[in-house]
Design a protein around this motif. Structure first.
Motif, mmCIF file in Angstrom:
data_model
loop_
_atom_site.group_PDB
_atom_site.id
_atom_site.type_symbol
_atom_site.label_atom_id
_atom_site.label_comp_id
_atom_site.label_asym_id
_atom_site.label_seq_id
_atom_site.Cartn_x
_atom_site.Cartn_y
_atom_site.Cartn_z
ATOM 1 N N SER A 1 5.610 -0.039 -10.130
ATOM 2 C CA SER A 1 5.921 1.294 -10.640
ATOM 3 C C SER A 1 7.085 1.877 -9.863
ATOM 4 O O SER A 1 7.157 1.755 -8.647
ATOM 5 N N GLU A 2 7.989 2.535 -10.595
ATOM 6 C CA GLU A 2 9.147 3.117 -9.942
ATOM 7 C C GLU A 2 8.923 4.565 -9.566
ATOM 8 O O GLU A 2 9.400 5.049 -8.545
ATOM 9 N N ASP A 3 8.196 5.304 -10.383
ATOM 10 C CA ASP A 3 8.116 6.742 -10.243
ATOM 11 C C ASP A 3 6.875 7.140 -9.454
ATOM 12 O O ASP A 3 5.768 6.685 -9.747
ATOM 13 N N ALA A 4 7.039 8.014 -8.470
ATOM 14 C CA ALA A 4 5.907 8.453 -7.649
ATOM 15 C C ALA A 4 4.892 9.257 -8.447
ATOM 16 O O ALA A 4 3.774 9.475 -7.983
ATOM 17 N N VAL A 5 5.247 9.709 -9.660
ATOM 18 C CA VAL A 5 4.280 10.434 -10.481
ATOM 19 C C VAL A 5 3.071 9.558 -10.767
ATOM 20 O O VAL A 5 1.956 10.034 -10.946
ATOM 21 N N VAL A 6 3.271 8.235 -10.782
ATOM 22 C CA VAL A 6 2.159 7.308 -11.006
ATOM 23 C C VAL A 6 1.150 7.411 -9.870
ATOM 24 O O VAL A 6 -0.062 7.334 -10.085
ATOM 25 N N LEU A 7 1.628 7.613 -8.651
ATOM 26 C CA LEU A 7 0.731 7.725 -7.507
ATOM 27 C C LEU A 7 -0.151 8.956 -7.623
ATOM 28 O O LEU A 7 -1.305 8.948 -7.208
ATOM 29 N N GLU A 8 0.386 10.013 -8.200
ATOM 30 C CA GLU A 8 -0.352 11.263 -8.277
ATOM 31 C C GLU A 8 -1.544 11.154 -9.218
ATOM 32 O O GLU A 8 -2.454 11.963 -9.182
ATOM 33 N N ARG A 9 -1.542 10.149 -10.082
ATOM 34 C CA ARG A 9 -2.653 9.990 -11.009
ATOM 35 C C ARG A 9 -3.794 9.191 -10.399
ATOM 36 O O ARG A 9 -4.898 9.206 -10.879
ATOM 37 N N GLY A 10 -3.478 8.407 -9.347
ATOM 38 C CA GLY A 10 -4.486 7.508 -8.791
ATOM 39 C C GLY A 10 -5.422 8.248 -7.851
ATOM 40 O O GLY A 10 -5.002 9.050 -7.041
ATOM 41 N N ARG A 11 -6.704 8.017 -7.991
ATOM 42 C CA ARG A 11 -7.685 8.590 -7.075
ATOM 43 C C ARG A 11 -8.663 7.497 -6.690
ATOM 44 O O ARG A 11 -9.039 6.658 -7.506
ATOM 45 N N ARG A 12 -9.101 7.524 -5.465
ATOM 46 C CA ARG A 12 -9.991 6.486 -4.967
ATOM 47 C C ARG A 12 -11.355 6.564 -5.645
ATOM 48 O O ARG A 12 -11.914 7.634 -5.863
ATOM 49 N N ARG A 13 -11.884 5.384 -5.970
ATOM 50 C CA ARG A 13 -13.220 5.272 -6.545
ATOM 51 C C ARG A 13 -14.177 4.729 -5.482
ATOM 52 O O ARG A 13 -13.778 3.998 -4.590
ATOM 53 N N ASP A 14 -15.437 5.082 -5.598
ATOM 54 C CA ASP A 14 -16.441 4.565 -4.663
ATOM 55 C C ASP A 14 -16.765 3.126 -5.046
ATOM 56 O O ASP A 14 -17.277 2.845 -6.124
ATOM 57 N N THR A 15 -16.471 2.213 -4.176
ATOM 58 C CA THR A 15 -16.749 0.803 -4.435
ATOM 59 C C THR A 15 -17.227 0.153 -3.152
ATOM 60 O O THR A 15 -17.245 0.753 -2.080
ATOM 61 N N ASP A 16 -17.599 -1.099 -3.284
ATOM 62 C CA ASP A 16 -18.007 -1.874 -2.111
ATOM 63 C C ASP A 16 -16.834 -2.629 -1.514
ATOM 64 O O ASP A 16 -17.008 -3.414 -0.585
ATOM 65 N N ARG A 17 -15.648 -2.417 -2.044
ATOM 66 C CA ARG A 17 -14.486 -3.135 -1.541
ATOM 67 C C ARG A 17 -13.977 -2.526 -0.236
ATOM 68 O O ARG A 17 -14.239 -1.369 0.067
ATOM 69 N N VAL A 18 -13.226 -3.325 0.500
ATOM 70 C CA VAL A 18 -12.652 -2.856 1.763
ATOM 71 C C VAL A 18 -11.517 -1.887 1.459
ATOM 72 O O VAL A 18 -10.644 -2.174 0.629
ATOM 73 N N LEU A 19 -11.537 -0.765 2.130
ATOM 74 C CA LEU A 19 -10.599 0.314 1.816
ATOM 75 C C LEU A 19 -9.313 0.195 2.635
ATOM 76 O O LEU A 19 -9.346 0.073 3.862
ATOM 77 N N VAL A 20 -8.182 0.261 1.945
ATOM 78 C CA VAL A 20 -6.860 0.379 2.557
ATOM 79 C C VAL A 20 -6.296 1.714 2.123
ATOM 80 O O VAL A 20 -6.225 2.017 0.922
ATOM 81 N N ALA A 21 -5.900 2.544 3.070
ATOM 82 C CA ALA A 21 -5.440 3.901 2.767
ATOM 83 C C ALA A 21 -3.972 4.064 3.111
ATOM 84 O O ALA A 21 -3.492 3.531 4.121
ATOM 85 N N CYS A 22 -3.276 4.837 2.275
ATOM 86 C CA CYS A 22 -1.859 5.133 2.495
ATOM 87 C C CYS A 22 -1.615 6.605 2.211
ATOM 88 O O CYS A 22 -1.912 7.082 1.112
ATOM 89 N N PRO A 23 -1.078 7.366 3.164
ATOM 90 C CA PRO A 23 -0.787 8.786 2.916
ATOM 91 C C PRO A 23 0.397 8.948 1.968
ATOM 92 O O PRO A 23 1.398 8.242 2.082
ATOM 93 N N MET A 24 0.280 9.858 1.018
ATOM 94 C CA MET A 24 1.352 10.127 0.059
ATOM 95 C C MET A 24 2.320 11.142 0.668
ATOM 96 O O MET A 24 2.156 12.360 0.524
ATOM 97 N N LEU A 25 3.310 10.644 1.362
ATOM 98 C CA LEU A 25 4.317 11.494 1.999
ATOM 99 C C LEU A 25 5.202 12.139 0.929
ATOM 100 O O LEU A 25 5.423 11.565 -0.135
ATOM 101 N N PRO A 26 5.733 13.330 1.199
ATOM 102 C CA PRO A 26 6.573 14.004 0.202
ATOM 103 C C PRO A 26 7.776 13.182 -0.236
ATOM 104 O O PRO A 26 8.181 13.244 -1.399
ATOM 105 N N ARG A 27 8.377 12.403 0.701
ATOM 106 C CA ARG A 27 9.552 11.596 0.361
ATOM 107 C C ARG A 27 9.221 10.112 0.472
ATOM 108 O O ARG A 27 10.038 9.317 0.929
ATOM 109 N N ILE A 28 8.047 9.748 0.025
ATOM 110 C CA ILE A 28 7.622 8.356 0.077
ATOM 111 C C ILE A 28 8.633 7.479 -0.664
ATOM 112 O O ILE A 28 9.169 7.858 -1.710
ATOM 113 N N ALA A 29 8.922 6.320 -0.099
ATOM 114 C CA ALA A 29 9.931 5.422 -0.671
ATOM 115 C C ALA A 29 9.403 3.992 -0.667
ATOM 116 O O ALA A 29 8.632 3.600 0.205
ATOM 117 N N ASN A 30 9.857 3.236 -1.646
ATOM 118 C CA ASN A 30 9.500 1.809 -1.747
ATOM 119 C C ASN A 30 7.994 1.583 -1.647
ATOM 120 O O ASN A 30 7.527 0.644 -1.004
#
Length: 486
Positions: free
Chosen positions: A234-263
């Protein structure tokens, strides 16, 4: 040489994906096809074979066309640094910054250089598939435009307008665009595509006919919601704004959505891992304590985003994660933030400034005016990988510090803590390597599927192309591309 331009009734209607799909469909037909976007605005970029950078969407489109990435595919790239300023990239190289006050005049002056890239590109293929930006209905931006109708008129290429039915109001958006744009601009449009349809196509037959009747344009197809799109970067950060974490049994990897997030497409390979749950954490939300790995991503404004992390309290969350024995990976600006200090003595990102980092690596960064843009190959965790560097500034570490990777045979990259739990690197794209990703995830107890992300993307592009062959009149689009507009 034929050419066709896809413009949209708005942003995020699916132009980038449709261009990629058309590039692959036409390439599968044996045509030499290349993508082109006159002007892009994105902090997601890729390094080209000629030592420059282009928008990530054009990089994907080039892959779809089976062509090497080249700066002519995206001659003007704007990379937002603050609310009203952007770094200006022309022909792949930094040319300074643009603010809202000088944006229109500077943009108009760039049209000759856009046309230079266009002329070079069109000589190298049978057909060029062009992507617009935003929408031609933004008539307040029409003067000096080089991204939509300004380019289409200057290059004399036919346009197909894309509408997104999933967001609602697609009839009004297509018919309304016809009503507000200049008649000479409207004359460039040869038809429309309705994108992202869910359900029974028969239910939209009357609506489709109404668009044709009210605009005088022919419809080239009704494209359903294609599942293969989810496996594409995905190119546009608007896609990130739609994603929300779901409760699962999978191992969690977290990334903060910085205002000027790149790549942030660096993280896409984690999405194909069935045992990993990737959570993009929005502002106002603590970084989850149950995360096994925190990834600090790239940023177009490292110091500002470091200060923002403190405002959010994310620095406290990261330090607590470290005390609990959690793993942290910083990529590019994220690597810089892991160090003790970040200085901008030349005002590269804005006002001259300096800030302390997280202090988890014994490193210091000084931002500079020279931008490193290079494709690299390296070894990390005893596994080979390929990627690219794209950063302004240098990071110094103490003599004898353990590097994260070794590049091009003998050049150290990044840094690791003594226990190997805090890692920083300047290499983008390294997680696409299935072997390296498997080795990295093993440290947080995840058994990786080891899938090569490039192979995943290839499969998705093929599915996308086949889907467009079924639902679009591609023969009609090719015939339109061969027309000369008056």
């Amino acid at each position: 040489m034929a050419a066709l331009m896809l413009q949209g009734t708005g942003s995020d209607v699916g132009k980038s994906v449709l261009v990629a799909g058309l590039c692959r469909a036409l390439a599968n037909r044996g045509l030499r096809v290349l993508p082109f976007k006159p002007q892009n605005m994105s902090n997601n970029a890729a390094v080209t074979v000629d030592g420059g950078e282009i928008g990530r969407a054009q990089a994907l489109q080039a892959i779809a066309a089976r062509a090497p990435l080249h700066t002519d595919m995206n001659p003007v790239l704007l990379k937002p640094q603050a609310d009203r300023t952007s770094q200006l990239i022309v022909h792949g190289q930094v040319r300074g910054t643009l603010g809202s006050a000088n944006f229109r005049e500077a943009r108009r002056n760039l049209l000759p250089e856009v046309l230079q890239s266009w002329e070079r590109l069109r000589q190298r293929c049978d057909v060029v598939v062009i992507e617009g930006a935003g929408s031609p209905a933004e008539i307040n931006l029409r003067e000096g435009d080089i991204a939509n109708m300004g380019f289409a008129r200057a290059a004399n290429v036919p346009v197909v307008l894309v509408g997104d039915i999933d967001r609602g109001g697609v009839i009004a958006s297509l018919v309304g665009t016809r009503g507000v744009i200049d008649p000479d601009d409207a004359a460039m449009i040869g038809g429309f595509i309705v994108n992202k349809f869910r359900g029974d196509p028969a239910l939209f037959a009357d609506g489709y006919a109404a668009i044709e009747d009210r605009t005088g344009w022919r419809g080239f197809g009704l494209v359903p919601w294609l599942s293969s799109v989810a496996r594409l970067p995905s190119e546009d950060a608007v896609v990130l704004e739609r994603g929300r974490r779901r409760d699962t049994d999978r191992v969690l990897v977290a990334c903060p959505m910085l205002p000027r997030i790149a790549n942030f497409d660096d993280l896409d390979p984690l999405k194909v891992e069935p045992r990993v749950e990737l959570a993009m954490i929005p502002p106002g939300t603590p970084l989850p304590a149950e995360a096994a790995l925190i990834v600090l991503p790239g940023s177009k404004a490292t110091i500002a985003d470091m200060n923002f992390m403190r405002e959010q309290g994310w620095d406290i969350d990261i330090l607590a994660h470290r005390r609990r024995g959690g793993m942290i990976l910083g990529i590019c600006a994220g690597y810089q933030m892991l160090g003790r200090m970040i200085a901008d003595p030349l005002g590269v990102e804005g006002p001259v400034s300096c800030t302390t980092g997280l202090g988890l690596l014994d490193a210091e960064t000084v931002l500079g005016s020279r931008k490193t843009l290079t494709q690299v190959a390296g070894v990390a965790f005893s596994q080979q990988f390929e990627g690219y560097e794209m950063h302004m500034g240098t990071t110094s570490a103490p003599l004898g510090a353990q590097p994260f990777a070794t590049l091009d045979g003998d050049r150290p990259d990044g840094m690791m803590s003594a226990d190997g739990l805090v890692m920083g690197t300047y290499c983008h794209g390294l997680l696409a390597s299935g072997d390296l990703r498997r080795a990295l995830l093993s440290h947080i107890g995840v058994r990786s599927n080891g899938a090569d992300h490039d192979v995943v993307v290839e499969g998705a592009l093929e599915e996308l192309a086949h889907g467009l062959e079924r639902h679009l009149d591609i023969d009609g689009l090719v015939a339109l591309a061969m027309e000369q507009r008056g």
